[in-house]
Design a protein around this motif. Structure first.
Motif, mmCIF file in Angstrom:
data_model
loop_
_atom_site.group_PDB
_atom_site.id
_atom_site.type_symbol
_atom_site.label_atom_id
_atom_site.label_comp_id
_atom_site.label_asym_id
_atom_site.label_seq_id
_atom_site.Cartn_x
_atom_site.Cartn_y
_atom_site.Cartn_z
ATOM 1 N N ALA A 17 0.699 -0.972 0.075
ATOM 2 C CA ALA A 17 0.051 0.025 0.103
ATOM 3 C C ALA A 17 0.810 1.235 0.122
ATOM 4 C CB ALA A 17 -0.796 0.021 1.066
ATOM 5 N N LYS A 18 1.838 1.158 0.742
ATOM 6 C CA LYS A 18 2.952 2.405 0.834
ATOM 7 C C LYS A 18 3.527 2.546 -0.534
ATOM 8 C CE LYS A 18 6.517 4.249 3.551
ATOM 9 N NZ LYS A 18 7.463 4.051 4.882
ATOM 10 N N HIS A 19 3.935 1.551 -1.078
ATOM 11 C CA HIS A 19 4.447 1.614 -2.542
ATOM 12 C C HIS A 19 3.564 2.148 -3.545
ATOM 13 C CE1 HIS A 19 7.007 0.545 -5.624
ATOM 14 N NE2 HIS A 19 5.985 0.077 -6.448
ATOM 15 N N GLN A 20 2.257 1.831 -3.511
ATOM 16 C CA GLN A 20 1.454 2.091 -4.432
ATOM 17 C C GLN A 20 0.946 3.642 -4.176
ATOM 18 O OE1 GLN A 20 -1.682 -0.792 -3.799
ATOM 19 N NE2 GLN A 20 -1.134 -2.121 -5.736
ATOM 20 N N GLU A 21 0.998 3.972 -2.803
ATOM 21 C CA GLU A 21 0.813 5.500 -2.584
ATOM 22 C C GLU A 21 1.874 6.417 -3.269
ATOM 23 O OE1 GLU A 21 -1.404 8.644 -1.099
ATOM 24 O OE2 GLU A 21 -2.049 6.476 -1.075
ATOM 25 N N GLY A 22 3.052 5.927 -3.169
ATOM 26 C CA GLY A 22 4.243 6.813 -3.555
ATOM 27 C C GLY A 22 4.096 6.847 -5.201
ATOM 28 N N LEU A 23 3.436 5.842 -5.873
ATOM 29 C CA LEU A 23 3.279 5.973 -7.368
ATOM 30 C C LEU A 23 2.239 6.801 -7.771
ATOM 31 C CD1 LEU A 23 4.172 2.110 -8.201
ATOM 32 C CD2 LEU A 23 5.831 4.135 -8.277
ATOM 33 N N LYS A 24 1.435 7.474 -7.142
ATOM 34 C CA LYS A 24 0.241 8.312 -7.616
ATOM 35 C C LYS A 24 0.878 9.578 -8.048
ATOM 36 C CE LYS A 24 -3.393 6.745 -4.450
ATOM 37 N NZ LYS A 24 -4.295 6.732 -3.573
ATOM 38 N N HIS A 25 0.190 9.984 -9.082
ATOM 39 C CA HIS A 25 0.658 11.302 -9.869
ATOM 40 C C HIS A 25 -0.196 12.536 -9.239
ATOM 41 C CE1 HIS A 25 1.348 8.276 -12.900
ATOM 42 N NE2 HIS A 25 2.358 8.468 -12.805
ATOM 43 N N ARG A 26 0.367 13.142 -8.461
ATOM 44 C CA ARG A 26 0.045 14.239 -7.626
ATOM 45 C C ARG A 26 0.414 15.594 -8.176
ATOM 46 N NH1 ARG A 26 1.435 10.928 -3.028
ATOM 47 N NH2 ARG A 26 -0.521 9.985 -2.345
ATOM 48 N N ASN A 27 1.829 15.650 -9.082
ATOM 49 C CA ASN A 27 2.422 16.973 -9.193
ATOM 50 C C ASN A 27 1.810 17.135 -10.622
ATOM 51 O OD1 ASN A 27 3.807 17.384 -6.633
ATOM 52 N ND2 ASN A 27 4.663 15.470 -7.356
ATOM 53 N N ARG A 28 1.134 18.458 -11.002
ATOM 54 C CA ARG A 28 0.717 18.718 -12.131
ATOM 55 C C ARG A 28 1.614 19.626 -12.748
ATOM 56 N NH1 ARG A 28 -4.860 19.801 -13.945
ATOM 57 N NH2 ARG A 28 -4.445 21.254 -15.700
ATOM 58 N N SER A 54 -1.318 11.987 -21.568
ATOM 59 C CA SER A 54 -0.644 12.214 -20.545
ATOM 60 C C SER A 54 0.408 11.139 -20.224
ATOM 61 C CB SER A 54 -1.471 12.270 -19.179
ATOM 62 O OG SER A 54 -2.109 11.169 -18.825
ATOM 63 N N ALA A 55 -0.023 9.894 -20.388
ATOM 64 C CA ALA A 55 1.117 8.731 -20.362
ATOM 65 C C ALA A 55 2.026 8.767 -21.354
ATOM 66 C CB ALA A 55 0.254 7.448 -20.557
ATOM 67 N N LEU A 56 1.983 9.206 -22.658
ATOM 68 C CA LEU A 56 2.705 9.400 -23.754
ATOM 69 C C LEU A 56 3.605 10.505 -23.482
ATOM 70 C CD1 LEU A 56 3.402 8.958 -26.615
ATOM 71 C CD2 LEU A 56 2.080 10.928 -27.353
ATOM 72 N N TYR A 57 3.372 11.654 -22.902
ATOM 73 C CA TYR A 57 4.193 12.686 -22.392
ATOM 74 C C TYR A 57 5.159 12.163 -21.509
ATOM 75 C CZ TYR A 57 0.833 15.760 -25.208
ATOM 76 O OH TYR A 57 -0.019 16.465 -26.047
ATOM 77 N N ARG A 58 4.420 11.498 -20.444
ATOM 78 C CA ARG A 58 5.154 11.105 -19.211
ATOM 79 C C ARG A 58 6.418 10.230 -19.692
ATOM 80 N NH1 ARG A 58 1.532 8.726 -16.652
ATOM 81 N NH2 ARG A 58 0.680 10.706 -15.974
ATOM 82 N N GLN A 59 6.138 9.422 -20.601
ATOM 83 C CA GLN A 59 6.971 8.315 -20.987
ATOM 84 C C GLN A 59 8.172 8.808 -21.657
ATOM 85 O OE1 GLN A 59 5.177 4.908 -23.226
ATOM 86 N NE2 GLN A 59 7.247 4.041 -23.439
#
Length: 77
Positions: A17-28, A54-59
């Motif tokens: 759960a902690k690992h998944q929480e750290g993977l959330k995209h929060r910064n715009r 957004s996934a394309l840009y991020r990658q």
């Protein structure tokens, strides 16, 4: 014949759960594109059936950043 018990996941649920929480995209981040850049992205997404820009840009951004960081990594010799 006895059946073997299924072993549960070796990962602790709290750690997962902690690992998944750290993977959330929060910064715009907002970028502006000119008309030619937007047309190129539209064409690429249409041609390759990209559904998440957004996934394309991020990658694309992260691949470039990681490649540059790898090229500029300190060396011993």
């Amino acid at each position: 014949m006895k059946r073997k018990k299924k072993s549960k996941s070796a990962v602790d649920p709290d750690v997962l759960a902690k690992h998944q929480e750290g993977l959330k995209h929060r910064n715009r981040q907002v970028i502006y594109l000119n008309d030619k850049e937007m047309a190129a992205i539209d064409e690429y997404c249409r041609q390759f059936k990209v559904s998440s820009r957004s996934a394309l840009y991020r990658q694309a951004i992260m691949e470039h950043i990681l490649a540059v960081l790898d090229e500029n990594a300190p060396t011993l010799f």
